[in-house]
Design a protein around this motif. Structure first.
Motif: not given
Length: 256
Positions: A29-36
């Motif tokens: 869905k085009n998310v390169l990275y996510a930071i939790s």
């Protein structure tokens, strides 16, 4: 188009039933990275496990102001180990929150925040800053402690406050709130703050943007934030995605 969600909470209980399904779907869905972002030592340990499991996930570790009275020696030991992890990109979520009456005393919040600022400098990491109903004390600490490497999370303060943070060299993240009709300040800031200091967040599972407002949020909803900002900036969504992605990589140096 690819984009980065610089602030989310996939350790939250709302993802317990389908966490793996949601996170695994993000690259499609085009998310390169996510930071939790962790809000306590124990939550930060969960964010670490999530980051270790998925190539596109990173994390930050810290103590939220709501938990400021729990910044014990034991928590510090856990966090010091986490801050040295290859996929830990920042200290936080840290800061001040005077909104809730049941939160720890202001002096306790300030003390815990300042200690985390010192640790961020020691470990050469940016600090992710939470500020709610506390902008006066926040700006005073940012200046007195010479905070020059950090992010103002979910920023929605005056342009005058933004200028103080800009002068310190800080970045600003914007999420679903900026798509709300009554979010005058957020939209003003998106026009006032230089484009090279702006990054995108969801604060998932909270604050889903229009058209998904009030639903559980996740990183794929960044696209709606991008489309809204593109209108404000008179740019294409691809251009907004590129600018904010490059900004995130520059701020969080461990992102490739």
């Amino acid at each position: 188009m690819q984009f980065i969600d610089v602030h989310c909470h996939y350790e939250d209980d709302r993802f317990n039933e389908d966490r793996d399904e949601v996170i695994s779907s993000l690259p499609f869905k085009n998310v390169l990275y996510a930071i939790s972002a962790g809000c306590s030592a124990q939550e930060s340990l969960i964010t670490k496990k999530i980051a270790e499991k998925y190539a596109h996930m990173y994390f930050c570790a810290g103590v939220h102001p709501c938990n400021a009275d729990k910044f014990s020696d034991g928590e510090k030991k856990i966090l010091k180990d986490l801050w040295q992890h290859d996929k830990c990109v920042a200290v936080g979520e840290a800061g001040l929150d005077y909104y809730w009456a049941e939160n720890p005393e202001k002096s306790v919040q300030k003390n815990t925040f300042i200690k985390q600022i010192h640790f961020a400098k020691e470990y050469n990491l940016p600090i992710v800053i939470h500020s709610r109903e506390a902008i006066g004390d926040m700006l005073e600490i940012i200046k007195s402690e010479q905070v020059t490497n950090g992010l103002m999370h979910c920023f929605s303060e005056s342009n005058e406050s933004a200028k103080v943070c800009l002068d310190q060299g800080l970045y600003f993240s914007f999420g679903g709130v900026c798509t709300f009709k009554n979010s005058v300040r957020a939209q003003e800031n998106l026009k006032y703050i230089p484009k090279d200091r702006i990054v995108l967040e969801t604060d998932s599972p909270y604050l889903a943007p229009v058209p998904n407002r009030s639903k559980r949020n996740d990183s794929s909803n960044i696209i709606y934030i991008i489309e809204h900002i593109a209108m404000l900036w008179n740019m294409t969504p691809d251009e907004v995605a590129f600018i904010t992605t490059e900004n995130a990589k520059r701020l969080f140096k461990k992102l490739k």
